[in-house]
Design a protein around this motif. Structure first.
Motif, PDB file in Angstrom:
ATOM      1  N   MET A  46       0.820  -1.203   0.000  1.00  0.00           N
ATOM      2  CA  MET A  46       0.000   0.000   0.000  1.00  0.00           C
ATOM      3  C   MET A  46       0.859   1.260   0.000  1.00  0.00           C
ATOM      4  O   MET A  46       0.492   2.267  -0.611  1.00  0.00           O
ATOM      5  CB  MET A  46      -0.959  -0.009   1.191  1.00  0.00           C
ATOM      6  CG  MET A  46      -2.015  -1.115   1.126  1.00  0.00           C
ATOM      7  SD  MET A  46      -2.852  -1.234  -0.486  1.00  0.00           S
ATOM      8  CE  MET A  46      -3.628   0.381  -0.597  1.00  0.00           C
ATOM      9  N   GLN A  47       2.009   1.218   0.668  1.00  0.00           N
ATOM     10  CA  GLN A  47       2.929   2.359   0.594  1.00  0.00           C
ATOM     11  C   GLN A  47       3.398   2.567  -0.835  1.00  0.00           C
ATOM     12  O   GLN A  47       3.520   3.700  -1.307  1.00  0.00           O
ATOM     13  CB  GLN A  47       4.133   2.131   1.518  1.00  0.00           C
ATOM     14  CG  GLN A  47       3.835   2.267   2.996  1.00  0.00           C
ATOM     15  CD  GLN A  47       5.097   2.246   3.836  1.00  0.00           C
ATOM     16  OE1 GLN A  47       6.119   2.805   3.458  1.00  0.00           O
ATOM     17  NE2 GLN A  47       5.025   1.589   4.982  1.00  0.00           N
ATOM     18  N   ALA A  48       3.661   1.465  -1.534  1.00  0.00           N
ATOM     19  CA  ALA A  48       4.126   1.558  -2.919  1.00  0.00           C
ATOM     20  C   ALA A  48       3.050   2.132  -3.834  1.00  0.00           C
ATOM     21  O   ALA A  48       3.358   2.771  -4.845  1.00  0.00           O
ATOM     22  CB  ALA A  48       4.567   0.181  -3.417  1.00  0.00           C
ATOM     23  N   ALA A  53       8.359   5.856  -6.259  1.00  0.00           N
ATOM     24  CA  ALA A  53       9.782   5.564  -6.107  1.00  0.00           C
ATOM     25  C   ALA A  53       9.985   4.242  -5.375  1.00  0.00           C
ATOM     26  O   ALA A  53      10.863   3.442  -5.732  1.00  0.00           O
ATOM     27  CB  ALA A  53      10.471   6.702  -5.351  1.00  0.00           C
ATOM     28  N   LEU A  54       9.173   3.986  -4.347  1.00  0.00           N
ATOM     29  CA  LEU A  54       9.254   2.718  -3.633  1.00  0.00           C
ATOM     30  C   LEU A  54       8.842   1.563  -4.548  1.00  0.00           C
ATOM     31  O   LEU A  54       9.479   0.503  -4.559  1.00  0.00           O
ATOM     32  CB  LEU A  54       8.368   2.746  -2.391  1.00  0.00           C
ATOM     33  CG  LEU A  54       8.271   1.435  -1.598  1.00  0.00           C
ATOM     34  CD1 LEU A  54       9.641   0.979  -1.117  1.00  0.00           C
ATOM     35  CD2 LEU A  54       7.304   1.592  -0.428  1.00  0.00           C
ATOM     36  N   ALA A  55       7.770   1.768  -5.324  1.00  0.00           N
ATOM     37  CA  ALA A  55       7.340   0.730  -6.261  1.00  0.00           C
ATOM     38  C   ALA A  55       8.459   0.387  -7.239  1.00  0.00           C
ATOM     39  O   ALA A  55       8.683  -0.799  -7.551  1.00  0.00           O
ATOM     40  CB  ALA A  55       6.092   1.193  -7.013  1.00  0.00           C
ATOM     41  N   SER A  60      12.682  -3.406  -9.056  1.00  0.00           N
ATOM     42  CA  SER A  60      14.079  -3.573  -9.461  1.00  0.00           C
ATOM     43  C   SER A  60      14.801  -4.645  -8.655  1.00  0.00           C
ATOM     44  O   SER A  60      15.906  -5.064  -9.034  1.00  0.00           O
ATOM     45  CB  SER A  60      14.834  -2.239  -9.314  1.00  0.00           C
ATOM     46  OG  SER A  60      14.278  -1.245 -10.156  1.00  0.00           O
ATOM     47  N   ALA A  61      14.216  -5.092  -7.559  1.00  0.00           N
ATOM     48  CA  ALA A  61      14.870  -6.085  -6.706  1.00  0.00           C
ATOM     49  C   ALA A  61      14.918  -7.444  -7.406  1.00  0.00           C
ATOM     50  O   ALA A  61      13.980  -7.829  -8.110  1.00  0.00           O
ATOM     51  CB  ALA A  61      14.127  -6.200  -5.379  1.00  0.00           C
ATOM     52  N   GLU A  62      16.006  -8.166  -7.193  1.00  0.00           N
ATOM     53  CA  GLU A  62      16.148  -9.488  -7.813  1.00  0.00           C
ATOM     54  C   GLU A  62      15.267 -10.547  -7.149  1.00  0.00           C
ATOM     55  O   GLU A  62      14.950 -11.565  -7.764  1.00  0.00           O
ATOM     56  CB  GLU A  62      17.610  -9.947  -7.766  1.00  0.00           C
ATOM     57  CG  GLU A  62      18.540  -9.238  -8.728  1.00  0.00           C
ATOM     58  CD  GLU A  62      18.950  -7.846  -8.267  1.00  0.00           C
ATOM     59  OE1 GLU A  62      19.478  -7.081  -9.086  1.00  0.00           O
ATOM     60  OE2 GLU A  62      18.754  -7.520  -7.063  1.00  0.00           O
ATOM     61  N   LEU A  63      14.903 -10.313  -5.888  1.00  0.00           N
ATOM     62  CA  LEU A  63      14.072 -11.285  -5.188  1.00  0.00           C
ATOM     63  C   LEU A  63      13.082 -10.548  -4.292  1.00  0.00           C
ATOM     64  O   LEU A  63      13.477  -9.730  -3.458  1.00  0.00           O
ATOM     65  CB  LEU A  63      14.929 -12.226  -4.331  1.00  0.00           C
ATOM     66  CG  LEU A  63      14.167 -13.330  -3.572  1.00  0.00           C
ATOM     67  CD1 LEU A  63      13.481 -14.274  -4.549  1.00  0.00           C
ATOM     68  CD2 LEU A  63      15.109 -14.102  -2.657  1.00  0.00           C
ATOM     69  N   VAL A  64      11.794 -10.835  -4.467  1.00  0.00           N
ATOM     70  CA  VAL A  64      10.727 -10.278  -3.625  1.00  0.00           C
ATOM     71  C   VAL A  64       9.982 -11.466  -3.023  1.00  0.00           C
ATOM     72  O   VAL A  64       9.374 -12.256  -3.753  1.00  0.00           O
ATOM     73  CB  VAL A  64       9.762  -9.390  -4.427  1.00  0.00           C
ATOM     74  CG1 VAL A  64       8.697  -8.801  -3.505  1.00  0.00           C
ATOM     75  CG2 VAL A  64      10.525  -8.276  -5.147  1.00  0.00           C
ATOM     76  N   ILE A  65      10.049 -11.609  -1.704  1.00  0.00           N
ATOM     77  CA  ILE A  65       9.439 -12.781  -1.074  1.00  0.00           C
ATOM     78  C   ILE A  65       8.100 -12.402  -0.431  1.00  0.00           C
ATOM     79  O   ILE A  65       7.897 -11.258  -0.016  1.00  0.00           O
ATOM     80  CB  ILE A  65      10.382 -13.419  -0.027  1.00  0.00           C
ATOM     81  CG1 ILE A  65      10.562 -12.519   1.206  1.00  0.00           C
ATOM     82  CG2 ILE A  65      11.732 -13.736  -0.638  1.00  0.00           C
ATOM     83  CD1 ILE A  65      11.298 -13.194   2.344  1.00  0.00           C
ATOM     84  N   ALA A 174      18.882   0.389  -2.167  1.00  0.00           N
ATOM     85  CA  ALA A 174      18.924   0.745  -3.595  1.00  0.00           C
ATOM     86  C   ALA A 174      19.994   1.799  -3.874  1.00  0.00           C
ATOM     87  O   ALA A 174      20.664   1.752  -4.919  1.00  0.00           O
ATOM     88  CB  ALA A 174      17.553   1.249  -4.038  1.00  0.00           C
ATOM     89  N   GLU A 175      20.168   2.719  -2.937  1.00  0.00           N
ATOM     90  CA  GLU A 175      21.149   3.798  -3.129  1.00  0.00           C
ATOM     91  C   GLU A 175      22.583   3.335  -2.916  1.00  0.00           C
ATOM     92  O   GLU A 175      23.502   3.863  -3.545  1.00  0.00           O
ATOM     93  CB  GLU A 175      20.834   4.945  -2.162  1.00  0.00           C
ATOM     94  CG  GLU A 175      21.757   6.141  -2.313  1.00  0.00           C
ATOM     95  CD  GLU A 175      21.435   7.265  -1.333  1.00  0.00           C
ATOM     96  OE1 GLU A 175      22.235   8.220  -1.253  1.00  0.00           O
ATOM     97  OE2 GLU A 175      20.399   7.175  -0.645  1.00  0.00           O
ATOM     98  N   HIS A 176      22.792   2.345  -2.052  1.00  0.00           N
ATOM     99  CA  HIS A 176      24.156   2.002  -1.649  1.00  0.00           C
ATOM    100  C   HIS A 176      24.650   0.636  -2.101  1.00  0.00           C
ATOM    101  O   HIS A 176      25.816   0.305  -1.865  1.00  0.00           O
ATOM    102  CB  HIS A 176      24.271   2.082  -0.115  1.00  0.00           C
ATOM    103  CG  HIS A 176      24.099   3.454   0.433  1.00  0.00           C
ATOM    104  ND1 HIS A 176      22.874   3.952   0.826  1.00  0.00           N
ATOM    105  CD2 HIS A 176      24.994   4.450   0.643  1.00  0.00           C
ATOM    106  CE1 HIS A 176      23.017   5.194   1.266  1.00  0.00           C
ATOM    107  NE2 HIS A 176      24.287   5.521   1.166  1.00  0.00           N
ATOM    108  N   ARG A 177      23.814  -0.146  -2.755  1.00  0.00           N
ATOM    109  CA  ARG A 177      24.248  -1.504  -3.085  1.00  0.00           C
ATOM    110  C   ARG A 177      25.428  -1.531  -4.050  1.00  0.00           C
ATOM    111  O   ARG A 177      26.144  -2.543  -4.136  1.00  0.00           O
ATOM    112  CB  ARG A 177      23.077  -2.330  -3.643  1.00  0.00           C
ATOM    113  CG  ARG A 177      22.447  -1.785  -4.896  1.00  0.00           C
ATOM    114  CD  ARG A 177      21.328  -2.697  -5.395  1.00  0.00           C
ATOM    115  NE  ARG A 177      21.849  -4.005  -5.798  1.00  0.00           N
ATOM    116  CZ  ARG A 177      21.137  -4.904  -6.447  1.00  0.00           C
ATOM    117  NH1 ARG A 177      19.872  -4.662  -6.758  1.00  0.00           N
ATOM    118  NH2 ARG A 177      21.669  -6.053  -6.806  1.00  0.00           N
TER     119      ARG A 177
END
Length: 243
Positions: A46-48, A53-55, A60-65, A174-177
């Motif tokens: 719901m935040q997304a 930007a959060l969405a 972009s994440a490689e894994l969403v559990i 996301a900013e620091h990986r």
């Protein structure tokens, strides 16, 4: 063991279903493939909805559990076989498997309150002797955070748990990986508090009956406004089902 990854959509956000999440991540670790892991629940979804930007970070994440019961129920209503896998359990499984690796891979805990994160790291090093964990709490000045980034670049920990709360931890990763491009990065919320013993996880009955949110509200009543996301998510889910 089948570790193929299936992707499904929950309110336009990806969710991946695997037989063995931790095993898949350990394989990627061996291959030097950097991975951002997002633990998706109804509140984050719901935040997304309100925060593009959060969405984008989640997509972009490689894994969403599927961390939350709402996400699992959403998938089941659409005929998808899914089991809830809380982020704290994924993190614990990763730590256990990291302790069995031939080489002691460096691990980093970042976030939480002063004293808590170090205690969480100490607790895990006592449980699994071969772990090598460094820890840094999340209450840093701008200068201290710059120093932290330099330390991460030098250390190159293989697994990095970030406990800054949602959505701050997702944005921070996301900013620091890029600092540790071959590492596994996981947002772990309040897991450090539980590992340090400053908070309790919900009893099994609450977890088994999809009521962990209720126990969390009992522990932290100030969260009631955030919990309004749960009925909002349910309404959106029903609307999607009728569409």
């Amino acid at each position: 063991m089948d570790r193929s990854r299936s992707q499904f959509s929950v309110l336009g956000l990806p969710v991946h279903i695997l037989d063995d999440y931790a095993g898949w991540l350990i394989e990627r670790l061996h291959q030097g493939l950097g991975t951002h892991v997002v633990t998706l629940n109804a509140e984050m979804a719901m935040q997304a909805e309100q925060n593009p930007a959060l969405a984008n970070v989640i997509r972009s994440a490689e894994l969403v559990i599927p961390d939350g019961s709402g996400v699992v129920l959403y998938l089941r209503m659409r005929g998808k076989s899914a089991q809830r896998f809380p982020g704290i359990e994924l993190a614990e499984s990763l730590l256990q498997q990291a302790g069995k690796l031939p080489n002691s891979e460096p691990i980093f805990f970042f976030g939480g309150a002063p004293g808590v994160t170090a205690k969480a790291a100490e607790s895990w090093q006592q449980k699994v002797n071969r772990l090598s964990i460094s820890a840094q709490h999340g209450y840093l000045s701008a200068g201290e955070e710059t120093e932290l980034c330099e330390s991460l670049k030098q250390m190159q920990p293989k697994i990095i748990f970030v406990g800054l709360g949602v959505p701050r931890q997702e944005f921070w990763i996301a900013e620091h990986r890029h600092l540790c491009p071959q590492s596994i990065w996981v947002g772990v919320g309040g897991s450090f508090d539980i590992w340090a013993g400053t908070k309790d996880r919900a009893p099994a009955w609450f977890c088994d009956n999809h009521l962990e949110w209720l126990y969390r509200l009992y522990q932290e009543p100030w969260r009631w406004r955030r919990m309004l996301a749960l009925p909002q998510f349910a309404l959106k889910a029903l609307g999607d089902l009728r569409a």
